[in-house]
Scaffold this motif. Structure first.
Motif, short mmCIF file in Angstrom:
data_model
loop_
_atom_site.label_atom_id
_atom_site.label_comp_id
_atom_site.label_asym_id
_atom_site.label_seq_id
_atom_site.Cartn_x
_atom_site.Cartn_y
_atom_site.Cartn_z
N LYS A 116 40.93 44.10 27.14
CA LYS A 116 41.88 44.20 28.26
C LYS A 116 43.26 43.83 27.74
N LYS A 117 44.21 44.68 28.05
CA LYS A 117 45.56 44.46 27.51
C LYS A 117 46.59 44.47 28.64
N HIS A 118 47.43 43.44 28.67
CA HIS A 118 48.53 43.39 29.65
C HIS A 118 49.82 43.22 28.89
N GLU A 119 50.87 43.83 29.40
CA GLU A 119 52.18 43.59 28.82
C GLU A 119 53.10 43.14 29.94
N ILE A 120 53.69 41.97 29.77
CA ILE A 120 54.55 41.42 30.83
C ILE A 120 55.93 41.13 30.25
N ILE A 121 56.94 41.59 30.95
CA ILE A 121 58.32 41.38 30.48
C ILE A 121 59.05 40.54 31.51
N ARG A 122 59.72 39.51 31.04
CA ARG A 122 60.59 38.72 31.92
C ARG A 122 61.88 38.47 31.18
N LYS A 123 62.95 38.90 31.76
CA LYS A 123 64.26 38.82 31.10
C LYS A 123 64.15 39.42 29.70
N ARG A 124 64.49 38.65 28.68
CA ARG A 124 64.46 39.26 27.34
C ARG A 124 63.14 39.04 26.59
N ASP A 125 62.18 38.38 27.24
CA ASP A 125 60.93 38.07 26.53
C ASP A 125 59.75 38.92 27.00
N THR A 126 58.94 39.31 26.04
CA THR A 126 57.76 40.12 26.35
C THR A 126 56.52 39.48 25.75
N ILE A 127 55.47 39.41 26.55
CA ILE A 127 54.19 38.98 26.00
C ILE A 127 53.17 40.11 26.17
N VAL A 128 52.47 40.38 25.10
CA VAL A 128 51.34 41.31 25.17
C VAL A 128 50.10 40.42 25.11
N PHE A 129 49.30 40.46 26.15
CA PHE A 129 48.12 39.60 26.19
C PHE A 129 46.87 40.47 26.07
N ILE A 130 46.16 40.30 24.96
CA ILE A 130 44.95 41.08 24.73
C ILE A 130 43.75 40.13 24.80
N ASN A 131 42.81 40.48 25.65
CA ASN A 131 41.60 39.67 25.74
C ASN A 131 40.40 40.52 25.31
N THR A 132 39.70 40.06 24.29
CA THR A 132 38.51 40.78 23.84
C THR A 132 37.24 39.97 24.10
N ALA A 133 37.39 38.93 24.93
CA ALA A 133 36.22 38.09 25.24
C ALA A 133 35.99 38.12 26.75
N SER A 134 34.96 38.82 27.17
CA SER A 134 34.72 39.05 28.60
C SER A 134 34.59 37.74 29.38
N GLU A 135 34.10 36.69 28.72
CA GLU A 135 33.85 35.43 29.42
C GLU A 135 35.11 34.57 29.54
N PHE A 136 36.21 35.00 28.97
CA PHE A 136 37.42 34.18 28.96
C PHE A 136 38.00 34.04 30.37
N ASP A 137 38.31 32.79 30.72
CA ASP A 137 38.76 32.44 32.07
C ASP A 137 40.18 32.97 32.35
N THR A 138 40.30 33.76 33.42
CA THR A 138 41.61 34.34 33.73
C THR A 138 42.61 33.27 34.20
N VAL A 139 42.09 32.16 34.72
CA VAL A 139 43.00 31.07 35.11
C VAL A 139 43.72 30.54 33.87
N VAL A 140 42.95 30.34 32.81
CA VAL A 140 43.54 29.86 31.55
C VAL A 140 44.52 30.93 31.01
N GLN A 141 44.11 32.17 31.12
CA GLN A 141 44.97 33.27 30.67
C GLN A 141 46.34 33.22 31.38
N ASN A 142 46.30 33.09 32.71
CA ASN A 142 47.56 33.06 33.46
C ASN A 142 48.40 31.84 33.13
N ARG A 143 47.74 30.73 32.85
CA ARG A 143 48.49 29.53 32.47
C ARG A 143 49.16 29.74 31.11
#
Ligand SMILES: [Zn+2]
Length: 243
Positions: free
Chosen positions: A42-69
């Motif tokens: 699963k891949k998300h790309e989020i842009i805020r002002k001048r910064d971009t994070i690409v968040f790739i998760n390849t572990a189905s069990e990974f907690d989305t709460v932790v991801q958002n934090r």
């Protein structure tokens, strides 16, 4: 055992060993940024002002709460680290959650890998990302930089900019006999903090710039504080309080 049988066993053993070596080599040959997309991905790309994070998760069990934090942490911490330590730091960073990486987390260039097993057991330890993001900001390319200092500076940054260290029970390691400044990580980070308080409040910033420009030598400590790193460490051991 018959000769024939022995030959057969040798042949099978050889095959198994070859297979093992080959698969091991294959895992290691995979380039750092070559992410496995064949399984859960699963891949998300989020842009805020001048910064971009690409968040790739390849572990189905990974907690989305932790991801958002972790995503929140990126936008809060990274601009501050870049502002203080490298105004030309890259503004696009990739986080990859993957079981392929067995340690806690590691960085190469702008790509950081996190071990979901670590975060599952230590969900409050999101500031491991603060440490790794500092490696992105450091952007060192030479080979002359002592690794104890590279890691010490990353933990120094985690201590200064971390947002959840207390909850994670993370702190600079208090001084104890037997330590040395080359112990790296939190031990070195505490020493750096101490030297800044007593001798030069811009020490880490200056060391960091020199390391990025491939100009680091031990002499720099004398230039910045009037004392050698060994002398400073000795003084630290005599009175390690940080006020
Ligand atoms: Zn590190």
């Amino acid at each position: 055992m018959s000769q024939d049988m022995e030959k057969k066993i040798k042949k099978i053993t050889f095959l198994i060993l070859t297979l093992l070596v080959f698969s091991e080599a294959k895992a290691q040959d995979r380039k750092w940024d070559d992410i496995d997309t064949t399984a859960y991905y699963k891949k998300h790309e989020i842009i805020r002002k001048r910064d971009t994070i690409v968040f790739i998760n390849t572990a189905s069990e990974f907690d989305t709460v932790v991801q958002n934090r972790m995503i929140g942490l990126f936008f809060e911490v990274y601009p501050k680290e870049a502002k203080r330590f490298n105004k030309n730091a890259p503004r696009k960073v990739t986080f990859v959650v993957t079981t392929e990486y067995q340690g806690v987390a590691a960085t190469w260039g702008t790509l950081i890998k996190f071990n979901p097993k670590w975060l599952e057991k230590n969900p409050e330890d999101i500031d491991c990302a603060t440490h790794e993001l500092m490696h992105v900001v450091q952007a060192y390319h030479g080979y002359n930089n002592p690794s104890w200092l590279v890691e010490g500076i990353a933990d120094y940054a985690r201590n200064v900019f971390g947002i959840n260290n207390k909850k994670a029970n993370w702190e600079l390691t208090p001084y104890k006999t037997g330590q040395t400044y080359t112990n790296a990580y939190r031990i070195t980070a505490r020493f750096l903090t101490w030297v800044e308080k007593r001798y030069n409040k811009n020490l880490v910033k200056k060391l960091n710039t020199a390391m990025r420009e491939n100009l680091y030598t031990e002499n720099l400590w004398i230039k910045l504080t009037g004392r050698s790193v060994d002398e400073l460490w000795y003084l630290y051991t005599q009175d390690p309080t940080i006020t």
